[in-house]
Write an enzyme that holds these catalytic residues in place. Structure first.
Site, short mmCIF file in Angstrom:
data_model
loop_
_atom_site.label_atom_id
_atom_site.label_comp_id
_atom_site.label_asym_id
_atom_site.label_seq_id
_atom_site.Cartn_x
_atom_site.Cartn_y
_atom_site.Cartn_z
N SER A 168 3.73 -13.29 -3.85
CA SER A 168 2.52 -13.05 -3.07
C SER A 168 2.87 -12.32 -1.78
O SER A 168 2.17 -11.39 -1.36
CB SER A 168 1.80 -14.36 -2.78
OG SER A 168 2.47 -15.08 -1.79
N ARG A 174 1.44 -8.53 -1.54
CA ARG A 174 0.37 -8.33 -0.56
C ARG A 174 0.69 -7.12 0.31
O ARG A 174 -0.12 -6.20 0.47
CB ARG A 174 0.22 -9.56 0.33
CG ARG A 174 -0.88 -9.41 1.37
CD ARG A 174 -0.95 -10.59 2.31
NE ARG A 174 -1.17 -11.83 1.58
CZ ARG A 174 -0.25 -12.78 1.43
NH1 ARG A 174 0.94 -12.60 1.97
NH2 ARG A 174 -0.49 -13.86 0.76
N ASN A 218 -1.22 -3.41 -0.02
CA ASN A 218 -1.94 -2.83 1.11
C ASN A 218 -1.42 -1.46 1.46
O ASN A 218 -2.19 -0.51 1.64
CB ASN A 218 -1.81 -3.74 2.33
CG ASN A 218 -2.92 -4.77 2.38
OD1 ASN A 218 -4.03 -4.45 2.74
ND2 ASN A 218 -2.61 -5.98 1.97
#
Lengths: 156, 257
Positions: B193, B197, B201
Site C-alpha cells: 500500500s 500509493r 499518484n
C-alpha cells in the site's frame, strides 16, 4: 510497471542516505537546536528571575522608606516634645528666678525701709533730745528724762 | 510521431542490461538508469545540503537554508514525537530522509515533461523518465526498507511476546490460524500500500502531464498550470503520507496492540 534490479540499487541508495542522515546530519542539527532552545529558556528564566528580583527590591525599598518615614516622624514628635519640655522648663526657671528676684527686691526694700526708719528714728531721737535740751537747757538731767523721751519717740 | 508513440516514449525507462552492460531490457537484471541516477543525484543533493547545514549550524543568526532545514527537522521531530514512543534513534532521521527525498523526487514532475528527454536526446539518450517516484522500483525500495525495519523492530523490541501477539491477536488464542493469517496479510499489505500509493499518484500525475503536453501549444497553459498547482499539493502530501505511515508502522512495531 516492471520490477527489476533498480529496486536493489534504490534500496542501497536509500540505506546509505538514511545512514548518512542518521550519522552526520540529524545529531548536530538537533543538538544545535536543543542548545538554542536551552539558551532561550535560560534567557527567559533569567529575565523572569530579574523581574522577580526587581519586584522584591521595590518592595524592600518601600518597606525601608516606610520605616524611615516612621522614624522621622518619631524624631520630629520627640523633638517637639523635647522643645516643649525645654520651653516649659525655661518658663519655670524664669518664673522661679523672677519670684526669687522679686522676693529679694522686696527684702531689700523692706530692709532699706527699716534702715531708713531706723535712721529717721535715730535722727528724731537726736532732734528730740536736742529740742528738749534746748527747751529745758539748764538743769534738766538728761539721764532722768531719757526714758520719758524714749517713750515719746516710740509713739512717733 | 503519433500520440500513442509519444506516450509510450515518455513511459519508457532508460534501461541498462546488467548482463551485457549495454542499453536494453534483460528481465529482472535490468537497471533503470534514469530512476537510479535521478535518485542518486537527489540523494546527493539532499545529503550534501543537510550535511553542509549541519556543519555550519548557527545559533544566533541562522541562514535561510538553515531555517528551512530547521523547519523540516522540527516538523519531523514533532510528528515522530507525537506518534512514536520508542527509544530508537533511527526513526526520526529515517522519517526526515524519506520526506525530503520523496518530496524532491516528486517535485521533478513539475519540470516540463519534455525537458529531460529533449535535452538528453541531444546527447543521444533515447528515453528518460525523470520522476523516480513514478517508477515502482523506487517506491518499493523505500517501502521494503520500511517493511524490513518493521520486522526488525517487531522482533527486537517484543522478542517472545511477538509470538504470543501473532497467535492471539485479534481473535483470541482459539482462532490462532486465523490470527496468523491476518497478521501476515497485514504485514504484507503495508509495503504494497505504501509503495503503490506513492507510485500511483506520481505515475498518474506524470501521465496527465504527458497528455496535457499533447494538446495544441495554445491550449496547454491552462490545464497544465492547474494540474501543476494541484500537483504541488500532491507531491507534498504524498511525501508527508509516506513519512507519516512509516512512523505509524514503526511505532506499531514497538507497541503491542
Amino acid at each position: 510497471m516492471e520490477i527489476n534490479a533498480t529496486l536493489i540499487g534504490q534500496l542501497i541508495t536509500f540505506a546509505i542516505l538514511v545512514w548518512f542522515t542518521m550519522k552526520f546530519v540529524w545529531p548536530p542539527i538537533t543538538k544545535a537546536m536543543h542548545e538554542r532552545d536551552k539558551k532561550i529558556a535560560d534567557g527567559l528564566n533569567a529575565a523572569e528571575h530579574g523581574q522577580r528580583a526587581l519586584v522584591e527590591a521595590k518592595d524592600k525599598a518601600l518597606v525601608i522608606l516606610a520605616d524611615a518615614k516612621k522614624e522621622a516622624n518619631q524624631v520630629i514628635v520627640e523633638a517637639h516634645k523635647r522643645s516643649a519640655h525645654l520651653i516649659e522648663e525655661a518658663k519655670d526657671h524664669a518664673k522661679a528666678e523672677s519670684v526669687r528676684i522679686k522676693a529679694q527686691a522686696q527684702d531689700d526694700i523692706a530692709r532699706e525701709v527699716m534702715q531708713a526708719k531706723e535712721g529717721i528714728r535715730k535722727q528724731l531721737v537726736g532732734l528730740a533730745v536736742l529740742g528738749a535740751e534746748k527747751i529745758l537747757q539748764r538743769n534738766l538731767d538728761v539721764a532722768a528724762q531719757s526714758s520719758l523721751l524714749d517713750e515719746f519717740v516710740a509713739e512717733i | 510521431m503519433n500520440s500513442s508513440n509519444y506516450i509510450e516514449h515518455h513511459l519508457q525507462h532508460l534501461q541498462l542490461n546488467l548482463n551485457t552492460f549495454k542499453l536494453g531490457n534483460n528481465g529482472f537484471w535490468t537497471l533503470n538508469l534514469d530512476t537510479f541516477f535521478v535518485g542518486l543525484v537527489t540523494a546527493f543533493l539532499i545529503g550534501g545540503t543537510l550535511w553542509y547545514v549541519a556543519k555550519h549550524m548557527q545559533l544566533a543568526k541562522p541562514s535561510r537554508l538553515q531555517n528551512f532545514v530547521e523547519v523540516a527537522v522540527t516538523f519531523v521531530q514533532r510528528t515522530v514525537h507525537e506518534s512514536y514512543r520508542g527509544q530508537s534513534q533511527l526513526i526520526a532521521p529515517l522519517a526526515l530522509t524519506l520526506m525530503l527525498w520523496i518530496f524532491f523526487m516528486n517535485a521533478l514532475d513539475l519540470l516540463p515533461v519534455d525537458f529531460f528527454p529533449l535535452v538528453l536526446n541531444l546527447f543521444g539518450v533515447a528515453h528518460f523518465k525523470s520522476v523516480p517516484t513514478a517508477d515502482p522500483n523506487m517506491t518499493f525500495a523505500m517501502s521494503i526498507s520500511v517493511f524490513i525495519l518493521v520486522l526488525f523492530y517487531n522482533i527486537v523490541v517484543k522478542k517472545w511476546h511477538l509470538g504470543k501477539e501473532i497467535l492471539t491477536k485479534p481473535f483470541g488464542p482459539y482462532l490462532f490460524p486465523l490470527n496468523i493469517f491476518f497478521r501476515i496479510l497485514e504485514e504484507i499489505v503495508r509495503p504494497f500500500s505504501l509503495a503503490l500509493r506513492l507510485f500511483g499518484n506520481m505515475f498518474a500525475g506524470e501521465l496527465i502531464f504527458v497528455l496535457i503536453a499533447m494538446l495544441p501549444w495554445w491550449a496547454q497553459w491552462l490545464p497544465g498550470g492547474i494540474w501543476a498547482i494541484f500537483h504541488i499539493l500532491i507531491i507534498t502530501l504524498q511525501a508527508f503520507i509516506f513519512m507519516m505511515l512509516t512512523i505509524v508502522y514503526l511505532s506499531m512495531a514497538h507497541d503491542s496492540h
